[in-house]
Enzyme design. Structure first.
Site, PDB file in Angstrom:
ATOM      1  N   SER A 197     -33.440  -0.786 -54.256  1.00 47.08           N
ATOM      2  CA  SER A 197     -34.048   0.095 -53.260  1.00 47.08           C
ATOM      3  C   SER A 197     -35.187  -0.556 -52.495  1.00 47.08           C
ATOM      4  CB  SER A 197     -34.542   1.384 -53.927  1.00 47.08           C
ATOM      5  OG  SER A 197     -35.346   1.101 -55.058  1.00 47.08           O
ATOM      6  N   ASP A 206     -44.801   7.903 -56.400  1.00 49.01           N
ATOM      7  CA  ASP A 206     -44.085   6.649 -56.180  1.00 49.01           C
ATOM      8  C   ASP A 206     -45.066   5.555 -55.763  1.00 49.01           C
ATOM      9  OD1 ASP A 206     -42.446   4.556 -55.498  1.00 49.01           O
ATOM     10  OD2 ASP A 206     -41.191   5.698 -54.118  1.00 49.01           O
ATOM     11  N   HIS A 260     -42.200   1.888 -54.171  1.00 48.18           N
ATOM     12  CA  HIS A 260     -41.669   1.696 -52.821  1.00 48.18           C
ATOM     13  C   HIS A 260     -42.810   1.747 -51.810  1.00 48.18           C
ATOM     14  CE1 HIS A 260     -38.278   3.198 -55.289  1.00 48.18           C
ATOM     15  NE2 HIS A 260     -37.642   2.227 -54.639  1.00 48.18           N
TER      16      HIS A 260
END
Length: 344
Positions: free
Chosen positions: A103, A322, A325
């Site tokens: 990702s 998160d 990311h």
């Protein structure tokens, strides 16, 4: 590489010292430097990128502080050529660029497609997905920007005993042939066990040291590059290790339990916590490859950006945090700006 050796001025003494530096158009270290505020950044407004995925769209998800996209990466001793999407599309007519990885590769692929779309907002495009591969096509230029989700690079095969990770097999490499540019990435998922067994040759085991497994997989990938890839036709890059920010003590702020609430980068050139172990493993593996592979050594510059993650403004909203990311626009735009400097 399209680099200029004119240095940004931060004071007369520094300007003088930089002007005495040799011309560094070929030898510039693009990965050592600092983040500086720049009123001309970000390179695009994420609200004008209609295909931007929710997990990266921090502004649209309600992030209130908006300084994080306004920092520009300034290497020591040279300047990066500013990203020019029209220039890249024209020079890439009829070509295929593919990101392969997890990702974080998706993060970088989304960044590049937004950067290019903002440069030619009226130019028609298509987005298609077939199996694990997503393709963004700029029809006017015949340019395909692809993303193949492959989190380990080596194969995971479903067998009678369960899901088997084969550390010495890359059959999925057939998906990567015929590209003009390949940008690989792996590491993010190695701490998670998404397999039942690991196999090397005939030896099958439940598990093993993850860093050791990572290094074996990189060796397999390196042999694949040396054996299969025609580097006279395909340029190969490896996206360096993208770091997470879950431990404030590593950046000198012990009270911070994560990236949540961070609004500014570290303004120095070094990260107090040092580089992750896996960076050395990656560089050692790359050093064994005989064909040319360019490392996008983005770890240190990304370590300095504790403010660049979605935190509670990602896919999970306030139910998640998160710090792995990156918001878009944001840090991956710099990764692509550096990639652009290699490609022009």
């Amino acid at each position: 590489m399209g680099l200029q050796d004119n240095a940004i001025s931060y004071g007369s003494a520094l300007v003088l010292s930089l002007l005495l530096l040799p011309v560094l158009t070929q030898g510039c270290d693009m990965f050592t430097g600092r983040w500086v505020k720049d009123a001309s950044y970000p390179l695009y407004d994420p609200s004008t990128c209609p295909f931007l995925r929710r997990e990266f769209s921090c502004k649209n998800n309600g992030r209130p502080d908006l300084d994080y996209p306004t920092f520009r990466w300034q290497p020591q001793g040279c300047n990066l050529a500013r990203f020019n999407g029209v220039d890249l599309l024209q020079k890439s007519r009829g070509k295929k660029i593919m990101f392969v990885g997890d990702s974080l590769s998706l993060n970088q692929w989304q960044s590049l497609t937004c950067m290019l779309h903002s440069s030619v907002p009226k130019s028609p495009y298509t987005i298609t997905t077939q199996g694990t591969i997503s393709t963004f096509t700029f029809q006017e230029y015949g340019v395909e920007i692809k993303y193949d989700r492959n989190v380990y690079l080596v194969d995971i095969v479903s067998e009678k005993i369960g899901r088997v990770m084969k550390l010495d097999s890359i059959n999925d490499g057939n998906n990567w042939l015929g590209m003009d540019t390949l940008i690989f990435n792996t590491w993010h998922w190695w701490s998670r066990k998404s397999w039942d067994y690991i196999q090397i040759g005939r030896n099958i085991t439940k598990d093993m040291d993850r860093v050791a497994a990572f290094e074996i997989a990189l060796g397999t990938w390196g042999k694949w590059v040396d054996t299969v890839v025609d580097t006279t036709k395909t340029r190969v890059f490896f996206q360096g290790i993208s770091p997470s920010h879950y431990t404030g003590a590593l950046w000198g702020e012990p009270a911070a339990k994560s990236c949540a609430g961070q609004t500014e980068p570290l303004l120095g050139t070094n990260y107090p916590g040092g580089l992750p172990t896996e960076v050395g493993v990656l560089k050692r593996a790359l050093g064994k490859i005989t064909k040319p592979v360019t490392l996008l050594d983005i770890t240190m510059l990304s370590l300095l950006r504790k403010d660049g993650h979605p935190s509670i403004y990602g896919l999970g909203g306030r139910t998640g945090n998160d710090c792995s990311h990156w918001c878009l626009s944001g840090v991956p735009d710099t990764w692509n700006e550096i990639l652009y400097n290699y490609m022009i």
